[in-house]
Scaffold this motif. Structure first.
Motif, PDB file in Angstrom:
ATOM      1  N   PRO A 142       0.793  -0.767   0.103  1.00 16.32           N
ATOM      2  CA  PRO A 142      -0.063  -0.292   0.357  1.00 16.32           C
ATOM      3  C   PRO A 142       1.004   1.449   0.320  1.00 16.32           C
ATOM      4  O   PRO A 142       2.290   0.919   0.826  1.00 16.32           O
ATOM      5  CB  PRO A 142      -0.835   0.227   1.002  1.00 16.32           C
ATOM      6  N   VAL A 143      -0.010   2.128  -0.671  1.00 17.81           N
ATOM      7  CA  VAL A 143       0.759   3.359  -0.617  1.00 17.81           C
ATOM      8  C   VAL A 143       0.459   4.898   0.384  1.00 17.81           C
ATOM      9  O   VAL A 143      -1.000   4.235   0.115  1.00 17.81           O
ATOM     10  CB  VAL A 143       0.854   4.027  -2.250  1.00 17.81           C
ATOM     11  N   VAL A 144       1.179   5.639   0.447  1.00 17.44           N
ATOM     12  CA  VAL A 144       0.697   6.370   1.496  1.00 17.44           C
ATOM     13  C   VAL A 144       1.845   8.194   1.228  1.00 17.44           C
ATOM     14  O   VAL A 144       2.928   7.758   0.839  1.00 17.44           O
ATOM     15  CB  VAL A 144       0.919   5.981   2.757  1.00 17.44           C
ATOM     16  N   GLU A 145       0.826   8.984   0.869  1.00 19.19           N
ATOM     17  CA  GLU A 145       1.516   9.913   0.865  1.00 19.19           C
ATOM     18  C   GLU A 145       1.936  11.164   1.826  1.00 19.19           C
ATOM     19  O   GLU A 145       0.417  11.490   2.400  1.00 19.19           O
ATOM     20  CB  GLU A 145       0.410  11.131  -0.353  1.00 19.19           C
ATOM     21  N   VAL A 146       2.333  11.544   2.302  1.00 17.76           N
ATOM     22  CA  VAL A 146       2.735  13.109   3.444  1.00 17.76           C
ATOM     23  C   VAL A 146       3.266  13.490   3.278  1.00 17.76           C
ATOM     24  O   VAL A 146       4.243  13.634   2.633  1.00 17.76           O
ATOM     25  CB  VAL A 146       3.000  11.810   4.771  1.00 17.76           C
ATOM     26  N   ASP A 147       3.498  14.980   3.268  1.00 15.01           N
ATOM     27  CA  ASP A 147       3.032  15.908   3.049  1.00 15.01           C
ATOM     28  C   ASP A 147       3.689  16.128   1.448  1.00 15.01           C
ATOM     29  O   ASP A 147       4.961  15.908   0.930  1.00 15.01           O
ATOM     30  CB  ASP A 147       3.866  16.592   3.701  1.00 15.01           C
ATOM     31  N   GLY A 148       3.486  15.523   0.578  1.00 12.41           N
ATOM     32  CA  GLY A 148       3.755  14.892  -1.509  1.00 12.41           C
ATOM     33  C   GLY A 148       5.186  14.127  -1.415  1.00 12.41           C
ATOM     34  O   GLY A 148       5.548  14.039  -2.588  1.00 12.41           O
ATOM     35  N   ILE A 149       5.363  13.948  -0.718  1.00  8.87           N
ATOM     36  CA  ILE A 149       5.862  12.384  -0.460  1.00  8.87           C
ATOM     37  C   ILE A 149       5.712  11.284  -0.265  1.00  8.87           C
ATOM     38  O   ILE A 149       4.878  10.430   0.520  1.00  8.87           O
ATOM     39  CB  ILE A 149       7.971  12.406   1.064  1.00  8.87           C
ATOM     40  N   ILE A 150       5.989  10.471  -1.172  1.00 10.86           N
ATOM     41  CA  ILE A 150       5.352   8.742  -1.489  1.00 10.86           C
ATOM     42  C   ILE A 150       6.076   8.198  -0.801  1.00 10.86           C
ATOM     43  O   ILE A 150       6.951   8.309  -0.472  1.00 10.86           O
ATOM     44  CB  ILE A 150       5.122   8.569  -3.089  1.00 10.86           C
ATOM     45  N   HIS A 151       5.832   7.420  -0.092  1.00 11.52           N
ATOM     46  CA  HIS A 151       5.856   6.108   1.176  1.00 11.52           C
ATOM     47  C   HIS A 151       5.596   4.893   0.440  1.00 11.52           C
ATOM     48  O   HIS A 151       3.695   4.725   0.598  1.00 11.52           O
ATOM     49  CB  HIS A 151       5.440   6.289   2.666  1.00 11.52           C
ATOM     50  N   SER A 152       6.101   4.249  -0.101  1.00 15.13           N
ATOM     51  CA  SER A 152       5.148   2.733  -0.793  1.00 15.13           C
ATOM     52  C   SER A 152       5.494   1.713   0.644  1.00 15.13           C
ATOM     53  O   SER A 152       6.647   1.810   1.504  1.00 15.13           O
ATOM     54  CB  SER A 152       6.033   2.592  -2.009  1.00 15.13           C
ATOM     55  N   ASN A 153       4.580   0.464   0.223  1.00 13.27           N
ATOM     56  CA  ASN A 153       4.937  -0.551   1.077  1.00 13.27           C
ATOM     57  C   ASN A 153       4.599  -0.256   2.675  1.00 13.27           C
ATOM     58  O   ASN A 153       5.768  -0.538   3.684  1.00 13.27           O
ATOM     59  CB  ASN A 153       6.116  -1.061   1.070  1.00 13.27           C
TER      60      ASN A 153
END
Length: 169
Positions: A142-153
Motif C-alpha cells: 500500500p502507498v501513502v503520501e505524506v506532505d507530497g512524499i510518496i511512501h511505499s509498502n
C-alpha cells in the motif's frame, strides 16, 4: 473572535488576485487556485466563493461548480500536514483500510464505521487525511503520501514512524 468556517483572504488581496487574471484564459481557475493558496488553512470558504462570483461577475453556480469539480480545491479547512492514503484495489487488498484506521488511532480521532467522508481534518488543524482512488504505484502497495512524499509498502509500524516524525518537525 473569527471562527474557522469564515476565515477569508483579505478583500484587498482578493481584489489584486482577481485583477491579475481578469480577461485571461482560465481566469476563474487560476483565481481560485491563488486565493486558496493565500488562505492559511488552504481552503475556499463559501463567503469567498460568493465574493469571487460577485467581483468577477460570474454566476455563483459556475464558481461553485469549478471549485467542486476539481479535487485540488478544498471547501473545508485543511491541516498543516496532508496524509493521502491510496484506496485502489492493490492497496486495498494489501491493507490500506487498516492504515486509515491506524491513522485515526494515532491521531486520536473517533471515526464512525459507516463514515463515507473521503477527507477529514484533525480538530487542531495539524493533519488532513484524504483518500485517492489510485496513485498508479500498485506494485509498491500500500502507498501513502505524506506532505507530497510518496511512501511505499507501508505497514502500521512504518506509518507510525512517519507520522511521529512529521509531528516532531
Amino acid at each position: 473572535m473569527e471562527t474557522l468556517t469564515n476565515i477569508q483572504v483579505p478583500g484587498a488581496i482578493l481584489d489584486e488576485i482577481i485583477e491579475r487574471y481578469r480577461g485571461k484564459p482560465g481566469m476563474l481557475l487560476t483565481t481560485l487556485e491563488e486565493v486558496q493558496e493565500k488562505n492559511h488553512l488552504k481552503y475556499l470558504p463559501g463567503e469567498t466563493l460568493a465574493e469571487i462570483s460577485r467581483k468577477m461577475k460570474i454566476p455563483y453556480t459556475q464558481v461553485y461548480s469549478v471549485a467542486t469539480f476539481y479535487s485540488y480545491f478544498n471547501l473545508k479547512p485543511q491541516g498543516k500536514h496532508t496524509v493521502v492514503v491510496c484506496r485502489g484495489t492493490a492497496c486495498h487488498t494489501k491493507g490500506s483500510k487498516a492504515l486509515l484506521d491506524d491513522i485515526a488511532a494515532i491521531l486520536g480521532l473517533k471515526r464512525d464505521e459507516d463514515d463515507t467522508e473521503s477527507s477529514y481534518t484533525t480538530p487542531d488543524n495539524l493533519f488532513t487525511i484524504k483518500t485517492v482512488a489510485c496513485f498508479g504505484q500498485c506494485a509498491q502497495s500500500p502507498v501513502v503520501e505524506v506532505d507530497g512524499i510518496i511512501h511505499s509498502n507501508v505497514n502500521s509500524q512504518k506509518l507510525l514512524n512517519i507520522l511521529h516524525k512529521v509531528k516532531r518537525e
